[in-house]
Design a protein around this motif. Structure first.
Motif, PDB file in Angstrom:
ATOM      1  N   ILE A 119      -0.453  -2.379  -3.326  1.00 15.44           N
ATOM      2  CA  ILE A 119       0.321  -2.816  -4.493  1.00 15.44           C
ATOM      3  C   ILE A 119       0.097  -1.861  -5.663  1.00 15.44           C
ATOM      4  N   SER A 120      -1.163  -1.481  -5.865  1.00 13.66           N
ATOM      5  CA  SER A 120      -1.488  -0.547  -6.946  1.00 13.66           C
ATOM      6  C   SER A 120      -0.780   0.790  -6.741  1.00 13.66           C
ATOM      7  N   GLU A 121      -0.774   1.284  -5.485  1.00 19.98           N
ATOM      8  CA  GLU A 121      -0.077   2.529  -5.186  1.00 19.98           C
ATOM      9  C   GLU A 121       1.417   2.399  -5.465  1.00 19.98           C
ATOM     10  N   ALA A 122       2.013   1.300  -5.006  1.00 20.71           N
ATOM     11  CA  ALA A 122       3.451   1.114  -5.195  1.00 20.71           C
ATOM     12  C   ALA A 122       3.802   1.053  -6.679  1.00 20.71           C
ATOM     13  N   LYS A 123       2.982   0.386  -7.470  1.00 29.10           N
ATOM     14  CA  LYS A 123       3.245   0.302  -8.909  1.00 29.10           C
ATOM     15  C   LYS A 123       3.083   1.657  -9.586  1.00 29.10           C
ATOM     16  N   SER A 124       2.099   2.423  -9.153  1.00 26.12           N
ATOM     17  CA  SER A 124       1.913   3.757  -9.724  1.00 26.12           C
ATOM     18  C   SER A 124       3.080   4.661  -9.357  1.00 26.12           C
ATOM     19  N   LEU A 125       3.536   4.567  -8.108  1.00 22.40           N
ATOM     20  CA  LEU A 125       4.690   5.357  -7.690  1.00 22.40           C
ATOM     21  C   LEU A 125       5.942   4.949  -8.456  1.00 22.40           C
ATOM     22  N   MET A 165      -7.881   6.245   2.011  1.00 18.99           N
ATOM     23  CA  MET A 165      -7.673   5.035   1.230  1.00 18.99           C
ATOM     24  C   MET A 165      -6.432   5.204   0.336  1.00 18.99           C
ATOM     25  N   PRO A 166      -5.556   4.204   0.256  1.00 24.02           N
ATOM     26  CA  PRO A 166      -4.352   4.351  -0.570  1.00 24.02           C
ATOM     27  C   PRO A 166      -4.654   4.218  -2.063  1.00 24.02           C
ATOM     28  N   VAL A 167      -5.128   5.311  -2.633  1.00 26.06           N
ATOM     29  CA  VAL A 167      -5.488   5.320  -4.045  1.00 26.06           C
ATOM     30  C   VAL A 167      -4.998   6.595  -4.735  1.00 26.06           C
ATOM     31  N   LEU A 169       3.167  12.080  -2.282  1.00 26.02           N
ATOM     32  CA  LEU A 169       2.480  10.802  -2.531  1.00 26.02           C
ATOM     33  C   LEU A 169       3.299   9.645  -1.979  1.00 26.02           C
ATOM     34  N   LEU A 170       4.619   9.725  -2.131  1.00 22.09           N
ATOM     35  CA  LEU A 170       5.491   8.686  -1.595  1.00 22.09           C
ATOM     36  C   LEU A 170       5.411   8.651  -0.069  1.00 22.09           C
ATOM     37  N   LYS A 171       5.411   9.819   0.527  1.00 23.11           N
ATOM     38  CA  LYS A 171       5.318   9.914   1.982  1.00 23.11           C
ATOM     39  C   LYS A 171       3.989   9.352   2.481  1.00 23.11           C
ATOM     40  N   PHE A 172       2.921   9.596   1.738  1.00 27.59           N
ATOM     41  CA  PHE A 172       1.607   9.059   2.099  1.00 27.59           C
ATOM     42  C   PHE A 172       1.606   7.540   2.016  1.00 27.59           C
ATOM     43  N   PHE A 173       2.185   6.991   0.975  1.00 28.71           N
ATOM     44  CA  PHE A 173       2.254   5.535   0.840  1.00 28.71           C
ATOM     45  C   PHE A 173       3.009   4.924   2.014  1.00 28.71           C
ATOM     46  N   LEU A 174       4.139   5.508   2.370  1.00 27.67           N
ATOM     47  CA  LEU A 174       4.946   4.961   3.461  1.00 27.67           C
ATOM     48  C   LEU A 174       4.223   5.077   4.798  1.00 27.67           C
ATOM     49  N   ARG A 175       3.335   6.086   4.913  1.00 24.05           N
ATOM     50  CA  ARG A 175       2.567   6.221   6.163  1.00 24.05           C
ATOM     51  C   ARG A 175       1.692   5.002   6.401  1.00 24.05           C
ATOM     52  N   TRP A 176       1.202   4.406   5.340  1.00 17.60           N
ATOM     53  CA  TRP A 176       0.355   3.225   5.470  1.00 17.60           C
ATOM     54  C   TRP A 176       1.143   2.015   6.009  1.00 17.60           C
ATOM     55  N   LEU A 177       2.438   2.047   5.898  1.00 16.43           N
ATOM     56  CA  LEU A 177       3.252   0.901   6.308  1.00 16.43           C
ATOM     57  C   LEU A 177       3.826   1.060   7.705  1.00 16.43           C
ATOM     58  N   GLN A 178       3.452   2.124   8.412  1.00 19.35           N
ATOM     59  CA  GLN A 178       3.973   2.327   9.747  1.00 19.35           C
ATOM     60  C   GLN A 178       3.297   1.396  10.752  1.00 19.35           C
ATOM     61  N   SER A 179       3.961   1.204  11.888  1.00 19.77           N
ATOM     62  CA  SER A 179       3.591   0.141  12.821  1.00 19.77           C
ATOM     63  C   SER A 179       2.234   0.345  13.481  1.00 19.77           C
ATOM     64  N   ASP A 180       1.765   1.596  13.620  1.00 22.30           N
ATOM     65  CA  ASP A 180       0.485   1.806  14.299  1.00 22.30           C
ATOM     66  C   ASP A 180      -0.687   1.268  13.495  1.00 22.30           C
ATOM     67  N   LEU A 189      -7.470  -8.249  -8.507  1.00 22.83           N
ATOM     68  CA  LEU A 189      -7.373  -8.233  -9.974  1.00 22.83           C
ATOM     69  C   LEU A 189      -6.959  -6.856 -10.478  1.00 22.83           C
ATOM     70  N   TRP A 190      -7.374  -5.821  -9.782  1.00 17.31           N
ATOM     71  CA  TRP A 190      -7.114  -4.440 -10.190  1.00 17.31           C
ATOM     72  C   TRP A 190      -5.657  -4.042  -9.948  1.00 17.31           C
ATOM     73  N   SER A 191      -4.977  -4.781  -9.067  1.00 15.83           N
ATOM     74  CA  SER A 191      -3.589  -4.443  -8.760  1.00 15.83           C
ATOM     75  C   SER A 191      -2.637  -4.846  -9.883  1.00 15.83           C
ATOM     76  N   ALA A 192      -3.140  -5.599 -10.849  1.00 13.06           N
ATOM     77  CA  ALA A 192      -2.369  -5.989 -12.041  1.00 13.06           C
ATOM     78  C   ALA A 192      -1.114  -6.782 -11.693  1.00 13.06           C
ATOM     79  N   GLY A 193      -1.194  -7.582 -10.646  1.00 12.86           N
ATOM     80  CA  GLY A 193      -0.032  -8.391 -10.290  1.00 12.86           C
ATOM     81  C   GLY A 193      -0.391  -9.775  -9.809  1.00 12.86           C
ATOM     82  N   VAL A 194      -1.621 -10.197 -10.054  1.00 14.09           N
ATOM     83  CA  VAL A 194      -2.082 -11.495  -9.578  1.00 14.09           C
ATOM     84  C   VAL A 194      -1.549 -12.597 -10.503  1.00 14.09           C
ATOM     85  N   PRO A 195      -1.008 -13.683  -9.959  1.00 13.56           N
ATOM     86  CA  PRO A 195      -0.545 -14.788 -10.809  1.00 13.56           C
ATOM     87  C   PRO A 195      -1.651 -15.286 -11.739  1.00 13.56           C
TER      88      PRO A 195
END
Length: 795
Positions: free
Chosen positions: A440-446, A352-354, A379-390, A609-615
């Motif tokens: 989003i939470s991971e990206a903001k923490s990074l 899980m990306p946390v 941690l950055l490499k792990f986050f980017l792994r979640w965005l891969q095409s597979d 709501l937890w991602s702290a970026g909801v309008p």
């Protein structure tokens, strides 16, 4: 002991008296970890019984002290002139006080020296002026397969062998004791002595469990010769690291204190498979025998989040080690397994990306810059792994979960493929708001970490990812439902359920000729027969979303089978289904087919709501849903599923529900970030009240709780059901970094003063002001809701 808080807890108090070796101070053995429980006793039950199951090797192994004095045998709790009360505790340590008679005072201390040995220190005091004669007998019992095991005297050593218990041959040794075999079938250890007036005497008892009798005896002798006073001094000193919290309610304070003890006691030392200590979910007497690497599972991300943030203020090494273990199993492409274990276990799903958010949270308690520097690239490499095409089959930049277990909760009604009541949808075929929120939470923490490390390139990179993910999350906002919702991975539609076929015979050709508007996937259920998976082939004939004729086939291996039921989600989105046939099903099998229902409301709609970026307009609507007692806001806290859902169950038994501290924690954090401190405080109060009542009754925490009643559910002693300690400290508004540095802040809404003693720092938190007194004697009073750093200039 000067640091360990003094208590006076009888059997009505909320406590859990499991005792196991403290990995901070002792050696531990993942494969042979011996965990015990002390039963103080009441009424006719034995007093101060020390019990275990040795990880399931025994039905029961029990050691009970019996005192012989003035012609009386005293071992039942009611026979003591003052029954035992718990007066002190720490990880790996318990202390009780009692009066054997009006003239004989007793202090009993239990110490788990290591995974293979436990000791008892009896301190008997004669408060009379005249000498008193007394005898201590140790009554041992071993039950295996409903039979009492014969004990074997070791008279030359003054010890008893408890016989063969699984692959162990344990021994008990009484200091200066003798073996009495007057009744050969029931030998016992005893020690008789005369205690002068106003004097004390110490007698120690040790249980050691090794594979051979001579090994067990040598281990017991080793610990008998050890310096117990030095060991107890170390336990006392280490207790400074555990916050002592006083809310004004003793039961609440006791529950919090035992949550910290259970959490610290859940850790085991590093192994050849993981480089750092790791926690286990259920460290209790029936567990700990992990032969052939089987037994405890690895560190799941939801428990890692609770444990890491809960233990960070107690022991930075343990908290940072949780992250270190995940990063240690990282593959070259960034992949990190979701459940690495001390015996090399893996779950074979992407975590899980946390982890970045957890790392940044741990840093708030430790302020260890080196930890961030070493962890950030991985941690950055792990986050980017979640965005891969597979992980993004439709290549829209919005990845999909690959299995329900990745979410940490397998009872969400839309999915719940292993449950007869579940919607059965394959989670791989839907795009979900919770996964986007985690990313989003991971990206903001990074981004926060990059800013702290002055890495502007990484900071800009994360800003771009945040911008894109925010847009992706917005695409999951459903204007008709006024909330976030699931949508189909390929069609990007959110659709309700249509029943296509009900209770048909699997052997028949089925001709529904059903138009589906809007187009949707099919969920096919097969039930009947026995638990064996039938050899069969499913064939679906219909039209895809473009109106083109399409045929899809699936074998029995592509179904998910559980309890004689199989479920399959079509790979194709259909605008019409004309024909369904099964090759290989007999008349005993029944078939049900319906479309995927992606409109159902559950916790995953609120996690953004937890991602702290909801309008703001979205967050207002979501907060209203969260705070509605007809949906999520229940007596015990926030539940996992809307109470309006057809499959809502407060007990999470025949549906989805219950209160699970991980999700309560992230909702509490969301409320704090949105300025809703009163509601966050109320959440903590609600779960604390339930946990206190459960702990009083069951003498152990539970994995989760009935959302409407004070009832513990799931696996007993699971650390996932401990007090949400990190959320508690955020609500109180206290972070003690060291004996000379403290952070204070946040609106204080507890309703009454809260005192915290941590690392020798005394903090008195109130609504109007907070007083901080450092170990040096320097005192500071601060006011206001903004977070403030307070440093002792005399440190």
């Amino acid at each position: 002991m000067k640091t360990i808080q003094r208590w006076h807890l009888d059997t009505n108090a909320p406590y859990c008296l499991h005792i196991a070796a403290d990995a901070r101070l002792s050696s531990t053995d993942f494969r042979n970890d011996q965990i015990w429980e002390v039963l103080p006793g009441s009424g006719e039950s034995p007093a101060l019984a020390l019990q275990t199951r040795l990880g399931g090797r025994a039905g029961l192994l029990s050691l009970v002290p019996m005192w012989i004095h003035d012609g009386r045998s005293i071992y039942q709790a009611q026979a003591y002139s003052r029954p035992p009360t718990l007066t002190g505790f720490a990880p790996g340590y318990l202390r009780f006080e009692a009066s054997i008679t009006p003239h004989l005072a007793l202090q009993t201390e239990y110490w788990a020296m290591e995974s293979h040995a436990i000791g008892v220190k009896f301190t008997i005091g004669n408060v009379h002026t005249e000498p008193l004669d007394i005898e201590l007998d140790t009554i041992a019992f071993v039950g295996i397969n409903n039979k009492e095991q014969q004990l074997i005297p070791l008279p030359s050593a003054g010890a008893l062998s408890l016989g063969k218990v699984g692959n162990l041959q344990p021994v008990i040794l009484l200091e200066d004791g003798q073996v009495e075999s007057a009744a050969p079938s029931k030998p016992k250890l005893k020690r008789a002595f005369t205690l002068d007036g106003r004097k004390k005497l110490v007698v120690r008892l040790i249980h050691a469990g090794a594979g051979e009798v001579n090994q067990s005896l040598a281990l017991a002798l080793k610990w008998l010769q050890a310096d117990w006073d030095e060991a107890f001094a170390r336990i006392d000193l280490s207790a400074q690291a555990i916050p002592q919290i006083q809310t004004g309610d003793v039961d609440t304070d006791t529950t919090i204190a035992f949550a910290y003890r259970e959490l610290a006691q859940s850790f085991l030392r590093a192994t050849s498979s993981l480089p750092y200590p790791s926690f286990v979910a259920t460290r209790e007497p029936g567990r700990g025998s992990n032969i052939n690497d089987k037994g405890w599972n690895g560190q799941s991300p939801t428990l890692a989040y609770l444990a890491g943030l809960g233990i960070a203020s107690v022991d930075a090494t343990l908290a940072q080690g949780i992250i270190g273990n995940y990063l240690a199993v990282q593959q070259n492409d960034g992949w990190i397994d979701s459940k690495p274990g001390l015996a090399g276990q893996k779950q074979n799903f992407l975590c899980m990306p946390v982890l970045a958010r957890l790392s940044w949270g741990i840093f708030q308690y430790t302020e260890d810059s080196q930890f961030l520097k070493e962890s950030f690239p991985k941690l950055l490499k792990f986050f980017l792994r979640w965005l891969q095409s597979d992980l993004d089959k439709d290549s829209d930049g919005l990845p999909e979960w690959q299995n329900e277990v990745q979410t940490g909760y397998v009872f969400t009604p839309t999915f719940a493929t292993w449950q007869s009541w579940g919607g059965g949808a394959d989670i791989r075929t839907l795009e979900t708001p919770d996964l986007v929120a985690y990313l989003i939470s991971e990206a903001k923490s990074l981004k926060e970490i990059a800013y702290y490390l002055r890495d502007s390139d990484a900071e800009n990179q994360m800003s771009e990812h945040i911008s894109y993910l925010d847009k992706a999350l917005e695409d999951l906002w459903n204007a008709n439902l006024h909330r976030y919702a699931y949508r189909d991975r390929d069609s990007h539609l959110t659709t309700g359920r249509v029943d296509v076929i009900k209770d048909a015979r699997g052997m028949d050709e089925l001709l529904p000729a059903e138009k589906l508007d809007p187009p949707n996937r099919l969920v096919v259920r097969v039930s009947g027969g026995v638990n064996l998976q039938p050899k069969m082939t499913l064939k679906l004939d219909g039209f895809d979303v473009t109106g083109k004729a399409f045929t899809e086939q699936a074998t029995g291996e592509q179904f998910i089978w559980a309890g004689g039921r199989g479920v399959y989600t079509s790979k194709q989105v259909y605008s019409q289904i004309d024909r369904v046939t099964f090759d290989g099903l007999s008349r005993v099998y029944r078939v049900d087919i319906h479309t995927v229902d992606s409109t159902r409301l559950d916790m995953n709609a609120l996690i953004p709501l937890w991602s702290a970026g909801v309008p703001n307009d979205h967050s207002e609507k979501l907060l209203k849903i969260l705070g509605d007692s007809n949906h999520f806001w229940r007596k015990s806290g926030v539940t996992m599923n809307s109470a309006q859902d057809a499959n809502f169950d407060p007990k999470n038994a025949n549906g989805s529900g219950g209160v699970w501290p991980y999700w309560l924690t992230i909702m509490g954090e969301a409320l704090i970030e949105l300025g809703q401190m009163e509601q966050a405080t109320e959440l903590v109060r609600r779960i604390l009240l339930v946990q206190t009542q459960v702990l009083k009754r069951n003498k152990r925490f539970s994995e989760f709780y009935n959302c409407d009643q004070p009832e513990g559910l799931g696996e007993p002693t699971n650390i996932g059901g401990l007090v949400p300690l990190h959320l508690l400290m955020r609500v109180i508004g206290v972070r003690v970094i060291s004996p000379s540095k403290v952070w204070i802040g946040g609106k204080f809404t507890w309703g009454s003063p809260v005192n915290v003693l941590h690392h020798g720092v005394q903090i008195e938190r109130q609504a109007k002001e907070t007083k901080i007194t450092f170990p040096s004697g320097h005192s500071v009073t601060v006011s206001g809701d903004d977070w403030q750093e307070v440093i002792d200039p005399n440190a």
